[in-house]
Design a protein around this motif. Structure first.
Motif, mmCIF file in Angstrom:
data_model
loop_
_atom_site.group_PDB
_atom_site.id
_atom_site.type_symbol
_atom_site.label_atom_id
_atom_site.label_comp_id
_atom_site.label_asym_id
_atom_site.label_seq_id
_atom_site.Cartn_x
_atom_site.Cartn_y
_atom_site.Cartn_z
ATOM 1 N N UNK A 1 0.842 -1.284 0.101
ATOM 2 C CA UNK A 1 0.174 -0.006 0.124
ATOM 3 C C UNK A 1 0.694 1.282 -0.008
ATOM 4 N N UNK A 2 0.224 2.078 -0.440
ATOM 5 C CA UNK A 2 0.938 3.755 -0.427
ATOM 6 C C UNK A 2 -0.420 4.459 0.184
ATOM 7 N N UNK A 3 0.187 5.077 1.145
ATOM 8 C CA UNK A 3 -0.755 6.297 1.757
ATOM 9 C C UNK A 3 -1.019 7.385 0.921
ATOM 10 N N UNK A 4 -2.431 7.713 0.626
ATOM 11 C CA UNK A 4 -2.983 8.699 -0.028
ATOM 12 C C UNK A 4 -2.779 10.094 0.914
ATOM 13 N N UNK A 5 -2.318 11.144 0.045
ATOM 14 C CA UNK A 5 -2.260 12.506 0.932
ATOM 15 C C UNK A 5 -3.813 12.991 1.124
ATOM 16 N N UNK A 6 -3.940 13.934 2.111
ATOM 17 C CA UNK A 6 -5.174 14.457 2.283
ATOM 18 C C UNK A 6 -5.481 15.435 1.480
ATOM 19 N N UNK A 7 -6.950 15.719 1.141
ATOM 20 C CA UNK A 7 -6.993 16.855 0.105
ATOM 21 C C UNK A 7 -7.181 18.132 0.645
ATOM 22 N N UNK A 8 -7.974 18.349 2.016
ATOM 23 C CA UNK A 8 -7.859 19.526 2.650
ATOM 24 C C UNK A 8 -8.039 19.378 4.097
ATOM 25 N N UNK A 9 -8.230 20.369 4.832
ATOM 26 C CA UNK A 9 -8.349 20.236 6.366
ATOM 27 C C UNK A 9 -9.563 21.062 6.786
ATOM 28 N N UNK A 10 -10.231 20.716 7.978
ATOM 29 C CA UNK A 10 -11.303 21.177 8.335
ATOM 30 C C UNK A 10 -10.968 21.572 10.066
ATOM 31 N N UNK A 11 -11.112 22.522 10.741
ATOM 32 C CA UNK A 11 -10.959 22.606 11.953
ATOM 33 C C UNK A 11 -12.010 23.538 12.796
ATOM 34 N N UNK A 12 -12.234 23.129 14.027
ATOM 35 C CA UNK A 12 -13.334 23.970 14.914
ATOM 36 C C UNK A 12 -12.979 23.520 16.184
ATOM 37 N N UNK B 36 -20.034 16.436 17.187
ATOM 38 C CA UNK B 36 -19.592 17.168 16.202
ATOM 39 C C UNK B 36 -20.179 17.314 15.092
ATOM 40 N N UNK B 37 -20.118 18.402 14.057
ATOM 41 C CA UNK B 37 -20.908 18.778 13.008
ATOM 42 C C UNK B 37 -20.335 17.605 11.859
ATOM 43 N N UNK B 38 -21.384 17.576 11.155
ATOM 44 C CA UNK B 38 -21.047 16.462 9.856
ATOM 45 C C UNK B 38 -20.335 17.240 8.894
ATOM 46 N N UNK B 39 -19.245 16.390 8.390
ATOM 47 C CA UNK B 39 -18.315 16.469 7.625
ATOM 48 C C UNK B 39 -17.742 15.224 7.187
ATOM 49 N N UNK B 40 -17.638 14.918 5.788
ATOM 50 C CA UNK B 40 -16.894 13.920 5.117
ATOM 51 C C UNK B 40 -15.446 14.141 5.323
ATOM 52 N N UNK B 41 -15.035 13.189 6.189
ATOM 53 C CA UNK B 41 -13.328 13.186 6.471
ATOM 54 C C UNK B 41 -12.927 11.863 6.223
ATOM 55 N N UNK B 42 -11.695 11.644 6.438
ATOM 56 C CA UNK B 42 -10.947 10.444 6.373
ATOM 57 C C UNK B 42 -10.167 10.278 7.868
ATOM 58 N N UNK B 43 -9.809 11.364 8.540
ATOM 59 C CA UNK B 43 -9.005 11.390 9.929
ATOM 60 C C UNK B 43 -9.391 12.372 10.561
ATOM 61 N N UNK B 44 -9.432 12.244 11.968
ATOM 62 C CA UNK B 44 -9.683 13.491 12.967
ATOM 63 C C UNK B 44 -8.770 13.465 14.118
ATOM 64 N N UNK B 45 -8.429 14.485 14.649
ATOM 65 C CA UNK B 45 -7.539 14.617 15.849
ATOM 66 C C UNK B 45 -8.462 15.533 16.753
ATOM 67 N N UNK B 46 -8.720 15.003 17.853
ATOM 68 C CA UNK B 46 -9.436 15.938 18.875
ATOM 69 C C UNK B 46 -8.415 16.191 20.242
ATOM 70 N N UNK B 47 -8.240 17.491 20.656
ATOM 71 C CA UNK B 47 -7.440 17.629 21.459
ATOM 72 C C UNK B 47 -8.169 18.515 22.693
ATOM 73 N N UNK C 109 -10.522 21.459 20.905
ATOM 74 C CA UNK C 109 -10.392 21.715 19.245
ATOM 75 C C UNK C 109 -10.353 20.326 18.735
ATOM 76 N N UNK C 110 -10.654 20.364 17.246
ATOM 77 C CA UNK C 110 -10.367 19.246 16.475
ATOM 78 C C UNK C 110 -9.850 19.705 15.161
ATOM 79 N N UNK C 111 -9.431 18.916 14.491
ATOM 80 C CA UNK C 111 -8.891 18.814 12.967
ATOM 81 C C UNK C 111 -8.963 17.590 12.153
#
Length: 122
Positions: A30-41, A54-65, A117-119
């Motif tokens: 496998x090769x990891x695909x890069x992310x297309x964009x970021x959302x944060x709030x 959390x609000x609805x957003x189509x994502x692939x990964x999320x980090x919550x702090x 905070x999340x991204x």
């Protein structure tokens, strides 16, 4: 390598780029695909014990702090997140998850007014 192929998919974050044969067993490479964009709030639990989605957003990964100013614990989980079954985040702690949508995440806290905070990557 043998049987080289490329199989892109929008539903997964990895792209199978080849197979490798070891002892007559085919293993995908496998090769990891890069992310297309970021959302944060940010998200705030107004009243302790009251979950916030959390609000609805189509994502692939999320980090919550959990915010560093928190005095209590943020609990991360699904729609039943709470102090008894959520993943605890003390001030400054983080958790990263691979998810299809950010609205799968709910937070709760044991102290009113605590925030995180999340991204997310799409």
């Amino acid at each position: 390598m043998d049987n080289i192929y490329v199989k892109p998919s929008v539903d997964v974050k990895r792209v199978s780029v080849a197979t490798d044969v070891i002892d007559d067993v085919h293993y995908p490479v496998y090769r990891e695909r890069s992310l297309a964009s970021l959302i944060s709030a940010s998200a705030t639990v107004a009243a302790a014990g009251t979950r916030v989605q959390l609000p609805a957003n189509s994502i692939r990964t999320i980090t919550i702090k959990a915010k560093s100013t928190n005095i209590g614990i943020i609990y991360v989980g699904s729609s039943d997140a709470s102090a008894s079954n959520g993943f605890p985040l003390a001030a400054g702690d983080t958790i990263s998850l691979d998810l299809a949508n950010s609205d799968l995440v709910w937070i709760d806290s044991n102290v009113s007014g605590e925030s995180c905070n999340w991204i997310a990557g799409t």
